[in-house]
Write a protein that holds these residues in place. Structure first.
Motif, PDB file in Angstrom:
ATOM      1  N   THR A 102       0.831  -1.205   0.000  1.00 17.00           N
ATOM      2  CA  THR A 102       0.000   0.000   0.000  1.00 17.00           C
ATOM      3  C   THR A 102       0.864   1.253   0.000  1.00 17.00           C
ATOM      4  N   ARG A 103       0.449   2.243  -0.824  1.00 18.09           N
ATOM      5  CA  ARG A 103       1.047   3.574  -0.818  1.00 18.09           C
ATOM      6  C   ARG A 103       0.102   4.525  -0.096  1.00 18.09           C
ATOM      7  N   PHE A 104       0.677   5.436   0.682  1.00 18.15           N
ATOM      8  CA  PHE A 104      -0.122   6.335   1.507  1.00 18.15           C
ATOM      9  C   PHE A 104       0.013   7.774   1.019  1.00 18.15           C
ATOM     10  N   GLY A 105      -1.129   8.458   0.951  1.00 12.96           N
ATOM     11  CA  GLY A 105      -1.125   9.886   0.692  1.00 12.96           C
ATOM     12  C   GLY A 105      -0.906  10.659   1.977  1.00 12.96           C
ATOM     13  N   GLU A 106      -0.799  11.985   1.846  1.00 16.56           N
ATOM     14  CA  GLU A 106      -0.509  12.825   3.010  1.00 16.56           C
ATOM     15  C   GLU A 106      -1.755  13.215   3.789  1.00 16.56           C
ATOM     16  N   ARG A 107      -2.921  13.193   3.146  1.00 23.04           N
ATOM     17  CA  ARG A 107      -4.137  13.661   3.820  1.00 23.04           C
ATOM     18  C   ARG A 107      -4.713  12.590   4.733  1.00 23.04           C
ATOM     19  N   ARG A 108      -5.101  13.016   5.932  1.00 21.42           N
ATOM     20  CA  ARG A 108      -5.769  12.114   6.860  1.00 21.42           C
ATOM     21  C   ARG A 108      -7.243  11.970   6.475  1.00 21.42           C
ATOM     22  N   VAL A 109      -7.814  10.844   6.852  1.00 16.30           N
ATOM     23  CA  VAL A 109      -9.206  10.539   6.514  1.00 16.30           C
ATOM     24  C   VAL A 109      -9.958  10.256   7.804  1.00 16.30           C
ATOM     25  N   ASP A 110     -11.031  10.992   8.045  1.00 21.43           N
ATOM     26  CA  ASP A 110     -11.876  10.748   9.212  1.00 21.43           C
ATOM     27  C   ASP A 110     -12.882   9.656   8.872  1.00 21.43           C
ATOM     28  N   GLN A 111     -12.786   8.533   9.569  1.00 18.90           N
ATOM     29  CA  GLN A 111     -13.698   7.421   9.328  1.00 18.90           C
ATOM     30  C   GLN A 111     -15.027   7.665  10.047  1.00 18.90           C
ATOM     31  N   PRO A 112     -16.112   7.057   9.557  1.00 19.76           N
ATOM     32  CA  PRO A 112     -17.409   7.186  10.239  1.00 19.76           C
ATOM     33  C   PRO A 112     -17.343   6.702  11.680  1.00 19.76           C
ATOM     34  N   SER A 167     -16.975 -14.949  -4.327  1.00 19.63           N
ATOM     35  CA  SER A 167     -17.479 -13.770  -5.038  1.00 19.63           C
ATOM     36  C   SER A 167     -16.694 -13.464  -6.314  1.00 19.63           C
ATOM     37  N   PHE A 168     -15.454 -13.939  -6.389  1.00 14.63           N
ATOM     38  CA  PHE A 168     -14.629 -13.754  -7.588  1.00 14.63           C
ATOM     39  C   PHE A 168     -13.786 -15.024  -7.729  1.00 14.63           C
ATOM     40  N   PRO A 169     -14.336 -16.050  -8.393  1.00 10.27           N
ATOM     41  CA  PRO A 169     -13.774 -17.396  -8.304  1.00 10.27           C
ATOM     42  C   PRO A 169     -12.583 -17.670  -9.218  1.00 10.27           C
ATOM     43  N   GLU A 170     -11.611 -16.772  -9.238  1.00  7.98           N
ATOM     44  CA  GLU A 170     -10.365 -17.028  -9.955  1.00  7.98           C
ATOM     45  C   GLU A 170      -9.277 -16.119  -9.383  1.00  7.98           C
ATOM     46  N   PRO A 171      -8.029 -16.544  -9.444  1.00  6.10           N
ATOM     47  CA  PRO A 171      -6.954 -15.704  -8.916  1.00  6.10           C
ATOM     48  C   PRO A 171      -6.791 -14.447  -9.766  1.00  6.10           C
ATOM     49  N   ALA A 172      -6.370 -13.356  -9.115  1.00 12.73           N
ATOM     50  CA  ALA A 172      -6.277 -12.080  -9.829  1.00 12.73           C
ATOM     51  C   ALA A 172      -5.364 -11.107  -9.095  1.00 12.73           C
ATOM     52  N   PHE A 173      -4.763 -10.223  -9.866  1.00 11.00           N
ATOM     53  CA  PHE A 173      -4.069  -9.053  -9.343  1.00 11.00           C
ATOM     54  C   PHE A 173      -5.101  -7.934  -9.219  1.00 11.00           C
ATOM     55  N   TYR A 174      -4.928  -7.062  -8.214  1.00 10.21           N
ATOM     56  CA  TYR A 174      -5.951  -6.043  -7.992  1.00 10.21           C
ATOM     57  C   TYR A 174      -5.324  -4.755  -7.484  1.00 10.21           C
ATOM     58  N   SER A 175      -6.107  -3.693  -7.545  1.00  4.93           N
ATOM     59  CA  SER A 175      -5.743  -2.419  -6.922  1.00  4.93           C
ATOM     60  C   SER A 175      -7.016  -1.669  -6.583  1.00  4.93           C
ATOM     61  N   TYR A 176      -6.947  -0.843  -5.529  1.00  6.25           N
ATOM     62  CA  TYR A 176      -8.070   0.030  -5.210  1.00  6.25           C
ATOM     63  C   TYR A 176      -7.539   1.317  -4.603  1.00  6.25           C
ATOM     64  N   THR A 177      -8.342   2.364  -4.694  1.00  8.81           N
ATOM     65  CA  THR A 177      -8.037   3.657  -4.103  1.00  8.81           C
ATOM     66  C   THR A 177      -9.088   3.955  -3.044  1.00  8.81           C
ATOM     67  N   ALA A 178      -8.653   4.357  -1.857  1.00  6.82           N
ATOM     68  CA  ALA A 178      -9.592   4.662  -0.768  1.00  6.82           C
ATOM     69  C   ALA A 178      -9.158   5.939  -0.048  1.00  6.82           C
ATOM     70  N   PRO A 179     -10.093   6.888   0.105  1.00  4.66           N
ATOM     71  CA  PRO A 179     -11.441   6.908  -0.439  1.00  4.66           C
ATOM     72  C   PRO A 179     -11.409   6.949  -1.970  1.00  4.66           C
ATOM     73  N   GLU A 180     -12.407   6.365  -2.588  1.00  3.67           N
ATOM     74  CA  GLU A 180     -12.429   6.301  -4.043  1.00  3.67           C
ATOM     75  C   GLU A 180     -12.863   7.642  -4.628  1.00  3.67           C
ATOM     76  N   PRO A 181     -12.035   8.244  -5.479  1.00  4.26           N
ATOM     77  CA  PRO A 181     -12.431   9.516  -6.094  1.00  4.26           C
ATOM     78  C   PRO A 181     -13.486   9.311  -7.177  1.00  4.26           C
TER      79      PRO A 181
END
Length: 294
Positions: A185-195, A221-235
Motif C-alpha cells: 500500500t502507498r499512503f497519501g498525506e491527507r488524513r481521513v476521518d472514518q465514520p 465472489s470472484f472465483p479465480e486468482p487475480a491481481f488487484y488495486s483500489y483507491t480509498a477513499p475512491e475519487p
C-alpha cells in the motif's frame, strides 16, 4: 521454474479452505503476541525460502522470543524459541482442530503462554465455530500447498519491485491471513476521518488516503486468482479511467471499484511480469491523478 504457474481455484479449493484456516490459527497467535504497529503492520505474515513466517514475537509480554513458520517444502508447522528449542507438527493429515491443538501444545512445551481472544475464523462462513471444533476442514494436498507458496513468492518480488518506485510512505509487502492475499500500500498525506461506526481495524488501516495493490487466489465472489488495486477513499470517476494491459478492467465490489487483472490473463501475456507492473502503475496513476496526489 515457470513464472506464474497455473493456479485454478477449482482444483485446489478444498486445500485452500483448510490452509486458510491453518493460517488464521497461527495468525491470531501473531495478533496476540506481537507489538502493535501502525495500520496493523505487525499482524501479517512474511515470505521465507520455504514458506511463511510470523517473524519473531514475544519478549514484551514476558514470553520467550519465538516464531511460528509454515514450511511448504517439507509441509511442517515449526514453533521455534530463541534458545534453539523447536517443536514441529506435520501439516498433512491434520484438521483445523488437530492443528490448533498441536500449536497450543507446542507453545506450552516451550513455556509460551498466549491468550487468543477469539479462537475462531475471521470473516469466513464458519466464523462462529471454534478452531478446536473444526474437524470438517482437513483437506491438504502438498502439491497445491507448495504451489500456493511458490506463487506468493513470485508475486512478492513483483510487488517489491513496484514498491521501489515510490519514495513516500509505503507498507511492507504483507501476506494477510484473514483474506489470504498479498498486498502493498502507498499512503497519501491527507488524513481521513472514518465514520463513527467504523471498526478499529478499518479506522486505523484507512486513517490516510491509500492506493493499495495486491493479489488474491479467488473466492466465492470472484472465483479465480487475480491481481488487484483500489483507491480509498475512491475519487469520483475512477472506474472510467484507462487501465493497462487491455485485458484489465474495473469491477464493482462492496460499493466501490477494484482494478482487476486476472492471473490467467497475466500468464498469457508475452511478458507476464512486465504486464503486472504496467497494471499496477496504471491503477496508481488513475487513483493518484483523480485524488490529487503530488
Amino acid at each position: 521454474m515457470e513464472l506464474f504457474p497455473p493456479m485454478p481455484l477449482a482444483e485446489w479449493r478444498d486445500t485452500k479452505e483448510t490452509l486458510h484456516r491453518f493460517c488464521q490459527v497461527v495468525g491470531k497467535i501473531r495478533l496476540a503476541a506481537s507489538v502493535r504497529r501502525n495500520h496493523w503492520w505487525n499482524v501479517p505474515f512474511h515470505l521465507t525460502g520455504r514458506g511463511i513466517t510470523t517473524r519473531p514475537m514475544g519478549q514484551v509480554d514476558g514470553n520467550p522470543i519465538f516464531t511460528i513458520d509454515l514450511d511448504f517444502v517439507d509441509h511442517q508447522l515449526l514453533v521455534q524459541a530463541l534458545d534453539g528449542r523447536a517443536v514441529s507438527s506435520p501439516l498433512v493429515g491434520q484438521s483445523v482442530a488437530s492443528l490448533q491443538r498441536d500449536v497450543m501444545a507446542a507453545l506450552a512445551m516451550l513455556g509460551i503462554e498466549v491468550h487468543v481472544a477469539r479462537p475462531r475464523p475471521f470473516d469466513l462462513p464458519d466464523a462462529d465455530r471454534r478452531f478446536a471444533d473444526d474437524t470438517e476442514h482437513a483437506a491438504y494436498d502438498p502439491a497445491w500447498a507448495t504451489r500456493y507458496w511458490q506463487v506468493l513468492s513470485q508475486v512478492n518480488l513483483v510487488l517489491e519491485e513496484f514498491a521501489a518506485r515510490f519514495e513516500g510512505k509505503v507498507s511492507p509487502v504483507h501476506h494477510f491471513w484473514h483474506t489470504l492475499d498479498i498486498a502493498h500500500t502507498r499512503f497519501g498525506e491527507r488524513r481521513v476521518d472514518q465514520p463513527q461506526d467504523a471498526d478499529s481495524v478499518t479506522r486505523e488501516a484507512y486513517s490516510r488516503e491509500v492506493i493499495s495493490f495486491g493479489f488474491w487466489f479467488g473466492d466465492d465472489s470472484f472465483p479465480e486468482p487475480a491481481f488487484y488495486s483500489y483507491t480509498a477513499p475512491e475519487p469520483d470517476g475512477l472506474a472510467g479511467e484507462p487501465l493497462a494491459p487491455r485485458s484489465a478492467r474495473w469491477v464493482p465490489r462492496n460499493g466501490s471499484h477494484l482494478a482487476v487483472l486476472t492471473y490467467d490473463d497475466a500468464r498469457a501475456a508475452d511478458d507476464p511480469r512486465g504486464g503486472v507492473l504496467d497494471f499496477y502503475e496504471s491503477a496508481y496513476q488513475a487513483g493518484a491523478r483523480l485524488a490529487g496526489w503530488d
